[in-house]
Scaffold this active site. Structure first.
Site, PDB file in Angstrom:
ATOM      1  N   CYS A   1       0.775  -1.063   0.060  1.00 46.79           N
ATOM      2  CA  CYS A   1      -0.461   0.181   0.048  1.00 46.79           C
ATOM      3  C   CYS A   1       0.307   1.494  -0.145  1.00 46.79           C
ATOM      4  O   CYS A   1       0.278   2.660  -0.754  1.00 46.79           O
ATOM      5  CB  CYS A   1      -1.346   0.147   1.120  1.00 46.79           C
ATOM      6  SG  CYS A   1      -0.257  -0.232   2.549  1.00 46.79           S
TER       7      CYS A   1
ATOM      8  N   ASP B   1      -7.487   5.611  -1.411  1.00 43.38           N
ATOM      9  CA  ASP B   1      -6.735   4.507  -0.744  1.00 43.38           C
ATOM     10  C   ASP B   1      -6.987   3.126  -1.588  1.00 43.38           C
ATOM     11  O   ASP B   1      -7.222   2.641  -2.749  1.00 43.38           O
ATOM     12  CB  ASP B   1      -8.564   4.385  -0.724  1.00 43.38           C
ATOM     13  CG  ASP B   1      -8.095   2.744   1.012  1.00 43.38           C
ATOM     14  OD1 ASP B   1      -6.873   1.490   0.924  1.00 43.38           O
ATOM     15  OD2 ASP B   1      -8.828   2.322   1.640  1.00 43.38           O
TER      16      ASP B   1
ATOM     17  N   HIS C   1      -6.329   0.123  -1.103  1.00 39.33           N
ATOM     18  CA  HIS C   1      -6.817  -1.649  -0.638  1.00 39.33           C
ATOM     19  C   HIS C   1      -7.738  -2.069  -1.992  1.00 39.33           C
ATOM     20  O   HIS C   1      -8.695  -2.207  -1.256  1.00 39.33           O
ATOM     21  CB  HIS C   1      -6.568  -1.222   1.090  1.00 39.33           C
ATOM     22  CG  HIS C   1      -5.496  -0.680   1.398  1.00 39.33           C
ATOM     23  ND1 HIS C   1      -5.522   0.806   2.225  1.00 39.33           N
ATOM     24  CD2 HIS C   1      -4.820  -0.926   2.499  1.00 39.33           C
ATOM     25  CE1 HIS C   1      -4.421   0.562   2.459  1.00 39.33           C
ATOM     26  NE2 HIS C   1      -3.621  -0.497   2.923  1.00 39.33           N
TER      27      HIS C   1
END
Length: 429
Positions: free
Chosen positions: A111, A316, A318
């Site tokens: 990430c 994000d 993820h």
């Protein structure tokens, strides 16, 4: 956080149960926990269609996105268009093995690497397309955009691919598959940018909470050193209009200014962000040179691109998506590289204190303007870093620093990503 993709598992009933029933209930809840954890970590682009994202708030407070101010009541479409136009790099799967025999997915560990790609990608968008460029689904894209996207495709020969970042990180003491901190990813991007002969940007990582103006200008105007050497040897005090004294240098080195990507790793507290820096952090997103901030929570990195009220706006990484393979003419299916739902938000106090702020200065004038704005802001907010004209005597030259972290202390390997590789001092009041 306002994305509802990561619902918490149901809690156990508080009523008293026979021992066997309690064990069965606990096991059932544990299974549900791992299901939801796996689901959150491996979302695909298709499943995102079935996840509800909270719409942008109806508020009269200004919305700031990478140096642009918006009104949430009247410019919601413009806000979403701006967010969608940012490059969105997420977990990918089924790409060629890293190093030939390594992982084929970065789910669960990549990430911060993806956040590094996003902040540098924003710099290259500004470099080649301009800050006002907008992406539209199905629209024929400019050649520069295609070349830019190809620089991040998940294959070993792309300038800033997950393969290049992961393998370059080995030299920074990070085995492939290990967590990165903001400082490590900044150092890796600095090294990779040297090989990018197309963008020709200078990536400078300011250490010790100090930005040295003289140091940056010599990096972005390398002909200054050559000119000085020429002047000393030939008795010439200054250059004439055709850069006399730098004529033997390569063409790209005689440019008046090489575009600057400035990354500043910072630690704004111990375990939580110091409230005194909140207004200063917000100021970063208001600067026209802003590239945003990479950071997040322990072991969960995000790319922060703005704020509204007391909430940070972020992309994000993820979400696990299949790796993309360019066509024979290098065209890239690009829909999954742009976030087409409202961005996530989190309260600024939830931010981990370990971050790296980024800025892009295409010209020397833009850098001078950035310096002026930083100095002006320091008059009424607590500065997050020091801006100096020349290198203080107590500082060691960046060229002589050993930037590879010392991992001899095994305890350091067990720390969260936000502090395991940071070699800069902690800011305090």
């Amino acid at each position: 956080m306002h994305c509802t993709a990561r619902d918490k598992p149901p809690q156990l009933s508080a009523c008293k149960l026979p021992e066997l029933s309690r064990v069965k209930t606990a096991l059932s809840s544990l299974r549900l926990f791992f299901f939801f954890f796996f689901f959150a970590a491996t979302l695909t682009y298709d499943t995102l269609r079935f996840v509800e994202f909270e719409d942008f708030p109806e508020t009269s407070e200004p919305v700031w996105i990478l140096g642009k101010e918006y009104n949430a009541l009247t410019e919601k479409d413009e806000i979403l268009s701006d967010v969608t136009s940012r490059l969105w790099f997420t977990y990918r799967k089924n790409f060629p093995p890293i190093g030939g025999t390594g992982p084929t997915s970065d789910t669960g560990w990549g990430c911060m690497l993806r956040c590094g790609q996003m902040i540098l990608g924003e710099a290259l968008v500004c470099r080649h397309l301009g800050r006002d460029w907008r992406w539209a689904k199905g629209q024929k894209q400019r050649e520069e955009y295609i070349s830019l996207l190809n620089a991040f495709i998940d294959k070993k020969d792309s300038y800033y691919s997950i393969h290049q970042i992961a393998q370059m990180g080995v030299g920074e003491g990070k085995p492939i598959g290990q967590w990165y901190g903001p400082n490590t990813v900044a150092q890796v991007l600095k090294k990779l940018a040297v090989f990018d002969t197309w963008s020709k940007v200078v990536v400078h990582v300011a250490m010790d909470n100090t930005v040295v103006i003289e140091e940056i200008k010599r990096l972005c105007m390398p002909w200054l050193d050559a000119a000085g050497a020429y002047g000393e040897s030939e008795g010439v005090g200054e250059l004439n209009g055709c850069l006399e004294g730098a004529c033997a240098m390569a063409e790209e080195e005689t440019a008046l200014w090489r575009p600057l990507v400035l990354l500043i790793p910072l630690r704004l507290g111990l375990s939580d962000i110091n409230d005194a820096y909140i207004d200063t952090l917000k100021q970063c997103f208001m600067l026209p040179q802003s590239l945003g901030v990479i950071g997040g929570k322990p072991n969960s990195a995000h790319y922060f691109i703005g704020y509204v009220g007391e909430e940070l706006i972020y992309l994000d990484p993820h979400t696990t998506q299949p790796a993309v393979e360019p066509s024979e003419d290098s065209q890239v299916p690009d829909e999954t590289y742009h976030c087409q739902h409202p961005p996530c938000r989190m309260h600024i106090c939830e931010l981990d204190p370990s971050i790296a702020a980024g800025f892009f200065c295409r010209t020397e004038d833009e850098f001078d303007d950035w310096c002026m704005r930083i100095r002006r802001a320091s008059l009424w907010t607590l500065p997050m870093f020091e801006l100096v004209d020349s290198q203080p005597s107590h500082m060691v030259s960046v060229d002589t620093l050993n930037l590879t972290p010392d991992f001899s202390d095994s305890d350091r390997l067990e720390r969260f990503f936000d502090s395991e590789d940071e070699e800069f001092e902690i800011l305090s009041l």
